[in-house]
Design a protein around this motif. Structure first.
Motif, mmCIF file in Angstrom:
data_model
loop_
_atom_site.group_PDB
_atom_site.id
_atom_site.type_symbol
_atom_site.label_atom_id
_atom_site.label_comp_id
_atom_site.label_asym_id
_atom_site.label_seq_id
_atom_site.Cartn_x
_atom_site.Cartn_y
_atom_site.Cartn_z
ATOM 1 N N MET A 241 -4.564 33.576 -59.936
ATOM 2 C CA MET A 241 -3.448 34.490 -60.223
ATOM 3 C C MET A 241 -3.374 35.568 -59.145
ATOM 4 S SD MET A 241 -2.683 36.806 -63.637
ATOM 5 C CE MET A 241 -2.471 35.367 -64.695
ATOM 6 N N PRO A 244 -0.253 42.025 -58.700
ATOM 7 C CA PRO A 244 1.167 42.399 -58.847
ATOM 8 C C PRO A 244 1.864 42.781 -57.553
ATOM 9 C CG PRO A 244 -0.285 44.048 -59.848
ATOM 10 C CD PRO A 244 -1.128 42.863 -59.541
ATOM 11 N N TYR A 272 8.712 34.526 -58.446
ATOM 12 C CA TYR A 272 8.323 35.791 -59.061
ATOM 13 C C TYR A 272 9.389 36.876 -58.831
ATOM 14 C CZ TYR A 272 3.541 34.076 -59.801
ATOM 15 O OH TYR A 272 2.443 33.380 -60.225
ATOM 16 N N LYS A 290 1.768 41.113 -64.676
ATOM 17 C CA LYS A 290 0.548 41.264 -63.884
ATOM 18 C C LYS A 290 0.129 42.732 -63.788
ATOM 19 C CE LYS A 290 1.085 37.044 -61.162
ATOM 20 N NZ LYS A 290 1.883 36.404 -62.223
ATOM 21 N N TRP A 309 -8.434 40.510 -56.749
ATOM 22 C CA TRP A 309 -7.628 41.716 -56.960
ATOM 23 C C TRP A 309 -8.446 42.926 -56.510
ATOM 24 C CZ3 TRP A 309 -4.011 41.834 -61.780
ATOM 25 C CH2 TRP A 309 -3.300 40.626 -61.869
#
Length: 310
Positions: A241, A244, A272, A290, A309
């Motif tokens: 994933m 954002p 997205y 997200k 992330w």
């Protein structure tokens, strides 16, 4: 008399000139307004700006306190969903996993959660083969049931959780799910209850400050899967994933297929961004979701990798 005629002639010329200037001014103003409207409808401004989460009126109740039994109804029999895992992984459907060689690492996990009709056959080296829980949207049910040996009966003791608005989960569809459940006793199948569906909507509103229906949004399977993982697991690790801010980075990320099993499918970031910005029709708000997941990371012990992330 001649002077009067000259006077009125001059006045008429001035009036015509003034009208011409007024028409020109109105024309310019009209053009500016139209340009503003066009720019607003096509600009990069988001339906859910990055500051939206800061405007949440209250922090929703802890997901750990929701209670599994009332939220997930057995499709066949009366067995309640009472599973619990210390450590879970969510394997997304992102093409970021292609070439990762994470399959063996994923299969060593205590519990592995997958989504919709993301296959493992042919992709084992990168996404593994083990499936403990599969979360399936109402729109993907038929694709899953068409290949029961891949999705329903491949891993012993698989848990299938089907979600959809009550209007989409008609009696005929539930009857089909019940028949399949009876045919594959190793798999346990549940449907998200109407009460829990409302809780998912309330959670979205509490976290974003936006009403899902009024903002013309659909919750994604990723949203349901993340919440279910938090409910079932003490620790959650998400593979594949993107964060954002990924699609807004400069230079822009290279194009990648939205699904690892559809190499010629739509580009991930294009999908997205289109869903996040669109104001017409109902769309998933992937980037907003997200941002919410990022705010949950420390709260619910969630980590992300491939990509990592910050």
């Amino acid at each position: 008399m001649g002077n009067c005629m000259t006077f009125f002639g001059d006045m008429l010329q001035h009036l015509r000139a003034w009208r011409g200037r007024r028409t020109a001014v109105f024309g310019v103003l009209f053009a500016l307004v139209m340009l503003l409207i066009i720019y607003s409808s096509n600009s990069g401004s988001e339906v859910f700006p990055s500051t939206a989460l800061r405007g949440r009126s209250h922090r929703p109740p802890s997901l750990k306190k929701w209670g599994l039994k009332s939220g997930y109804l057995p499709i066949y029999g009366n067995k309640s969903l009472d599973s619990h895992c210390h450590q879970c992984v969510i394997v997304t459907s992102s093409s970021h996993l292609l070439g990762s060689k994470l399959g063996s690492e994923i299969d060593r996990s205590e519990c592995t959660i997958r989504m919709n009709d993301a296959p493992t056959s042919g992709y084992e080296a990168d996404v593994g083969n083990k499936t403990t829980v599969r979360v399936v949207a109402h729109s993907s049910i038929y694709r899953v049931l068409k290949r029961p040996q891949e999705f329903v009966n491949k891993t012993p003791e698989t848990i299938l959780i089907f979600w959809g608005p009550p209007s989409k989960m008609q009696k005929s569809l539930l009857k089909l799910l019940r028949r399949v459940s009876m045919s594959f006793p190793n798999a346990s199948a549940y449907v998200v209850s109407p009460v829990r569906m409302k809780q998912f909507d309330d959670l979205f509103r509490g976290e974003t400050g936006k009403d899902r229906e009024k903002s013309r949004s659909w919750l994604s399977t990723g949203w349901f899967t993340m919440v279910i993982a938090v409910e079932l697991c003490d620790k959650v690790h998400v593979y594949g994933m993107v964060p954002p801010n990924y699609c807004s980075r400069r230079p822009q990320p290279r194009k990648m297929a939205y699904h690892y099993y559809e190499p010629k499918g739509p580009d991930e970031c294009t999908t997205y961004i289109h869903n996040e910005r669109s104001r017409k029709g109902n769309h998933h708000r992937f980037i907003t979701e997200k941002r919410v997941f990022a705010s949950w990371a420390s709260l619910y012990n969630i980590t992300f990798s491939h990509p990592a992330w910050a």
